[in-house]
Design a protein around this motif. Structure first.
Motif, PDB file in Angstrom:
ATOM      1  N   VAL A   8       6.482  12.500  -6.439  1.00 19.31           N
ATOM      2  CA  VAL A   8       7.253  11.553  -5.621  1.00 19.31           C
ATOM      3  C   VAL A   8       6.316  10.545  -4.952  1.00 19.31           C
ATOM      4  CG1 VAL A   8       8.689  11.347  -3.546  1.00 19.31           C
ATOM      5  CG2 VAL A   8       9.203  13.092  -5.261  1.00 19.31           C
ATOM      6  N   CYS A   9       5.227  11.017  -4.368  1.00 19.39           N
ATOM      7  CA  CYS A   9       4.288  10.119  -3.683  1.00 19.39           C
ATOM      8  C   CYS A   9       3.613   9.158  -4.665  1.00 19.39           C
ATOM      9  CB  CYS A   9       3.231  10.925  -2.920  1.00 19.39           C
ATOM     10  SG  CYS A   9       3.884  11.761  -1.471  1.00 19.39           S
ATOM     11  N   THR A  10       3.240   9.646  -5.835  1.00 17.31           N
ATOM     12  CA  THR A  10       2.619   8.777  -6.839  1.00 17.31           C
ATOM     13  C   THR A  10       3.606   7.711  -7.304  1.00 17.31           C
ATOM     14  OG1 THR A  10       1.211  10.594  -7.555  1.00 17.31           O
ATOM     15  CG2 THR A  10       1.446   8.746  -9.070  1.00 17.31           C
ATOM     16  N   THR A  11       4.860   8.109  -7.526  1.00 11.30           N
ATOM     17  CA  THR A  11       5.887   7.146  -7.931  1.00 11.30           C
ATOM     18  C   THR A  11       6.101   6.097  -6.849  1.00 11.30           C
ATOM     19  OG1 THR A  11       6.957   8.884  -9.221  1.00 11.30           O
ATOM     20  CG2 THR A  11       8.276   6.939  -8.719  1.00 11.30           C
ATOM     21  N   LEU A  12       6.145   6.522  -5.607  1.00 12.53           N
ATOM     22  CA  LEU A  12       6.315   5.585  -4.492  1.00 12.53           C
ATOM     23  C   LEU A  12       5.127   4.631  -4.387  1.00 12.53           C
ATOM     24  CD1 LEU A  12       8.180   4.869  -2.128  1.00 12.53           C
ATOM     25  CD2 LEU A  12       6.898   6.483  -0.740  1.00 12.53           C
ATOM     26  N   LEU A  13       3.922   5.131  -4.588  1.00 10.29           N
ATOM     27  CA  LEU A  13       2.728   4.292  -4.549  1.00 10.29           C
ATOM     28  C   LEU A  13       2.758   3.232  -5.656  1.00 10.29           C
ATOM     29  CD1 LEU A  13      -0.136   3.698  -3.430  1.00 10.29           C
ATOM     30  CD2 LEU A  13      -0.979   5.360  -5.094  1.00 10.29           C
ATOM     31  N   ILE A  14       3.088   3.636  -6.870  1.00 11.60           N
ATOM     32  CA  ILE A  14       3.140   2.693  -7.984  1.00 11.60           C
ATOM     33  C   ILE A  14       4.241   1.655  -7.747  1.00 11.60           C
ATOM     34  CG2 ILE A  14       3.661   2.490 -10.453  1.00 11.60           C
ATOM     35  CD1 ILE A  14       2.285   5.229 -10.787  1.00 11.60           C
ATOM     36  N   PHE A  15       5.388   2.102  -7.240  1.00 10.49           N
ATOM     37  CA  PHE A  15       6.476   1.170  -6.951  1.00 10.49           C
ATOM     38  C   PHE A  15       6.060   0.143  -5.896  1.00 10.49           C
ATOM     39  CE2 PHE A  15      10.160   0.017  -4.340  1.00 10.49           C
ATOM     40  CZ  PHE A  15      10.943  -0.600  -5.301  1.00 10.49           C
ATOM     41  N   SER A  16       5.421   0.608  -4.823  1.00 13.19           N
ATOM     42  CA  SER A  16       5.021  -0.325  -3.761  1.00 13.19           C
ATOM     43  C   SER A  16       3.951  -1.297  -4.252  1.00 13.19           C
ATOM     44  CB  SER A  16       4.550   0.433  -2.520  1.00 13.19           C
ATOM     45  OG  SER A  16       3.389   1.174  -2.803  1.00 13.19           O
ATOM     46  N   MET A  17       3.065  -0.847  -5.128  1.00 12.92           N
ATOM     47  CA  MET A  17       2.083  -1.769  -5.704  1.00 12.92           C
ATOM     48  C   MET A  17       2.784  -2.824  -6.564  1.00 12.92           C
ATOM     49  SD  MET A  17      -0.958   0.897  -6.675  1.00 12.92           S
ATOM     50  CE  MET A  17      -1.863  -0.274  -7.647  1.00 12.92           C
TER      51      MET A  17
END
Length: 129
Positions: free
Chosen positions: A32-41
Motif C-alpha cells: 500500500v505504501c509503495t503504491t501510494l508513493l508511486i502514485f504521488s510521484m
C-alpha cells in the motif's frame, strides 16, 4: 546517511523484535505504501507543464540510468533467490529440531516407499485381535 541508518534500524527491528504473526500485515502495508508513493510521484510529474518535453530532452542517458539498475536488480534478485531460497525448501524436508527421522515417520502418514514404524506395527497387531 540518515536514510541508510533508518533502513538499518528497520532491519534490526524486523529481524529481532517484530512478531512473526504480523508478517503478512506488514507485507500488505508495504504494498500500500509503495503504491501510494508511486502514485504521488506520478501526480508531481503530471503537474509539470512541460513534462514530456523534459522527458524527451533527457534522452538516452536517462534511459540508461533506468535500465541498468533495473536489469541488475532483477538479475541479483533472481540469483539470490535461486541460491538461498531453494536451500530453505530442502531444509523443510529434514526432521525438525530434536526430531529423529523415525519420529518424523511416526507423525506422517507412511507412503508406499516408507517402511512401517513401531506405531504402525502396534496398530496392525491391534486390528488383528
Amino acid at each position: 546517511m540518515l536514510i541508510i541508518g533508518i533502513m538499518c534500524i528497520g532491519i534490526v527491528v524486523g529481524r529481532f523484535l517484530f512478531p512473526q504473526k504480523y508478517k503478512s500485515k506488514n507485507e500488505a502495508l508495504q504494498v500500500v505504501c509503495t503504491t501510494l508513493l508511486i502514485f504521488s510521484m506520478g501526480v508531481m510529474l503530471g503537474k509539470r507543464e512541460n513534462f514530456f518535453g523534459d522527458l524527451a530532452s533527457l534522452g538516452f542517458q536517462s534511459f540508461l540510468f533506468f535500465i541498468i539498475p533495473t536489469g541488475l536488480s532483477l538479475f541479483l534478485t533472481f540469483f539470490l533467490t535461486e541460491r538461498f531460497m531453494k536451500k530453505k525448501k530442502a531444509k523443510k524436508e529434514e526432521p525438525g529440531i530434536g526430531e529423529t527421522k523415525a519420529e518424523k515417520r511416526v507423525t506422517e502418514k507412511p507412503g508406499p516407499e516408507e517402511p512401517l514404524t513401531e506405531k504402525d506395527d502396534f496398530l496392525e497387531e491391534a486390528e488383528s485381535i
